[in-house]
Scaffold this active site. Structure first.
Site, PDB file in Angstrom:
ATOM      1  N   HIS A  81      -1.713   3.573   9.138  1.00 23.87           N
ATOM      2  CA  HIS A  81      -1.410   2.483   9.891  1.00 23.87           C
ATOM      3  C   HIS A  81      -0.944   2.744  11.515  1.00 23.87           C
ATOM      4  CE1 HIS A  81       2.765   4.130  10.513  1.00 23.87           C
ATOM      5  NE2 HIS A  81       2.658   4.383   9.263  1.00 23.87           N
ATOM      6  N   GLY A  82      -1.035   1.642  11.934  1.00 20.47           N
ATOM      7  CA  GLY A  82      -1.153   1.594  13.622  1.00 20.47           C
ATOM      8  C   GLY A  82       0.370   1.783  14.076  1.00 20.47           C
TER       9      GLY A  82
END
Ligand SMILES: *[C@@H]1O[C@H](CO)[C@@H](O)[C@H](O)[C@H]1NC(C)=O
Ligand SMILES: *[C@@H]1O[C@H](CO)[C@@H](O)[C@H](O)[C@H]1NC(C)=O
Ligand SMILES: *[C@@H]1O[C@H](CO)[C@@H](O)[C@H](O)[C@H]1NC(C)=O
Ligand SMILES: *[C@@H]1O[C@H](CO)[C@@H](O)[C@H](O)[C@H]1NC(C)=O
Length: 459
Positions: A81-82
């Site tokens: 994920h970011g």
């Protein structure tokens, strides 16, 4: 902004303030000098600095297929994920440090006054690890770069035709990263008349929660991290906490390893989330940052990597899943059918990627990381700052080079890596058969159910 601009500002701020060493010697004063040590809290751009100037830049010549005939036929992208907010546990630690600095620190340094009078503790527990706007952009931009690196696979036609599959962990930051990745593509191609599904699959993307043996023997077992605890109580860390106490002018007993970690997180989060070089970063010099980095690498090593065999074995399910997708694409192509899953985008966690990298033998140093070998591990390859920034990604690209010559190229964070154990001249793009041969034992065994049973029956 041209770098010469920053250089001039930099030189001037050095002359005026004399605080040179705290700024990034490469020029940009907005980047903390210690940013490359932020481990799993690091920015993707620190791993690929050319992105600082142009976030959509790609260099297709890094792929270097062995012949001009080679065509990409499948891509599996396993992506973290970011950028996200801190978890509530870390917010609590940060709050505690902030309260101490506000009430007890003395000294007239400009950065300390800035923390005490201007800086606001804006992190709240309800942020609980959610994806931030920067994290949305991390995935949108990555999607666009992958479409430039693999134009025949990550294409509008393939997306519209249903040949790109999206799978995500159920965690909100992963689901939102997946949505952002898709938005990156639909915005790129101006697609407004069609929507694209994703499936949530924790068995694949959060296998670690479902592997009983891992949960019992490592995750829930405090003694599993004894080397980490020893390092955090050891001489290198003590020196870091004393230097922080000196800088704050508080008694040494006020700053423990948790406080040092909270300070490091504050510097890292302010940078990752808001791209600011915050006053908290002044609590560390580069020597300290390397110790903080090691403490976290040590934790990842024992909790997710080579420390215990079950850490990597818990990813058997993802390993087999990846190879079965590759096999399916290979056999479809061989038998003259269209490859039905041209691209698989799988969004998960650092804890998803690290066990898989470990299972495949990447970043294995000759000695284990432990509490007493910090100095001799200075040149280690196991560095989570480089391996696992936000939006870290492992890419497996299958090529057909004509005449049934299939090749598999691994990339980590958009850079070619070589499968450990494969040393042919074509190491960066080996024959798919050689890769399978290299991992023969794992492909024939590595059964999730068997490995993850708490009491393994003798073989
Ligand atoms: C692109 O990659 C190639 C091969 O690694 C390298 O020689 C070249 O300098 C790179 N080009 C740019 C613009 O970075
Ligand atoms: C996810 O994105 C949606 C819509 O973009 C937003 O409303 C929601 O708050 C986000 N959730 C998290 C947990 O980030
Ligand atoms: C298999 O891959 C090769 C190389 O891209 C391509 O020329 C061929 O058309 C593919 N076969 C099918 C049926 O897609
Ligand atoms: C740590 O590793 C070194 C080798 O790098 C070894 O000599 C030493 O005994 C280990 N220490 C502990 C506490 O395991």
């Amino acid at each position: 902004m041209p770098s010469s601009f920053w250089r001039i500002i930099f030189v001037h701020s050095c002359i005026i303030t004399g605080f040179c060493c705290y700024f990034n010697p490469d020029g940009n004063p907005n980047i903390p000098a210690i940013a490359k040590y932020f481990t799993t809290k690091g920015r993707y751009e620190e791993v690929n600095p050319y992105l600082i100037e142009d976030i959509l830049a790609v260099n297709t010549s890094i792929l270097q297929p062995p012949s001009a005939q080679c065509r990409q036929i499948h891509l599996t992208a396993i992506i973290r994920h970011g950028t996200r907010y801190p978890t509530s546990k870390n917010v609590k630690k940060m709050q505690k440090l902030y309260d101490l600095v506000k009430s007890s620190a003395s000294g007239r340094d400009h950065w300390l006054r800035e923390i005490q009078s201007q800086w606001r503790m804006w992190y709240t527990e309800d942020m609980d690890g959610r994806l931030v706007q920067k994290g949305v952009n991390d995935h949108k931009h990555l999607a666009v770069r992958l479409s430039k690196l693999f134009p025949s696979l990550v294409s509008e036609e393939k997306l519209r035709g249903g040949f790109i599959k999206f799978i995500t962990s159920s965690k909100h930051r992963c689901v939102n990263s997946t949505l952002s990745f898709k938005a990156g593509l639909t915005e790129l191609w101006g697609i407004t008349d069609q929507e694209f599904d994703h499936s949530v699959n924790d068995a694949l993307m959060r296998f670690f929660d479902q592997c009983t043996r891992f949960v019992e023997e490592v995750d829930n077992n405090p003694s599993a991290l004894s080397e980490v605890d020893k390092f955090r109580q050891g001489p290198e860390m003590r020196r870091v906490t004393e230097k922080i106490a000196d800088r704050l002018r508080v008694p040494y007993s006020d700053i423990n390893d948790d406080m040092a970690e909270a300070a490091f997180y504050l510097c890292a989060y302010e940078f990752a989330i808001k791209t600011v070089n915050s006053p908290w970063c002044w609590l560390f010099d580069e020597v300290d940052a390397k110790v903080m980095e090691y403490a976290n690498d040590l934790k990842q090593f024992w909790k997710r990597a080579y420390g215990y065999d079950i850490n990597s074995k818990s990813s058997c399910i993802l390993f087999h899943d990846a190879f079965s997708r590759l096999n399916k694409a290979a056999s479809e192509n061989r038998s003259g059918q269209q490859v039905t899953e041209a691209v698989t985008v799988q969004v998960g966690h650092a804890e998803t990627i690290l066990p898989l990298l470990t299972l495949m033998g990447f970043f294995k140093d000759s000695d284990a990381l432990n509490s007493t070998n910090y100095a001799t591990q200075a040149q280690r390859s196991f560095r989570t700052s480089r391996m696992l920034p936000y939006a870290a990604n492992l890419l497996l690209v299958l090529y057909d080079c004509g005449g049934g010559d299939l090749r598999l190229q691994p990339l980590l964070n958009e850079k070619p890596v070589t499968f450990p154990g494969l040393t042919s001249q074509q190491a960066s793009m080996p024959l798919y058969e050689d890769v399978k041969d290299n991992y023969r034992e794992l492909l024939q065994g590595c059964d999730f159910e068997t490995e993850c049973q708490l009491f393994k029956s003798p073989a």
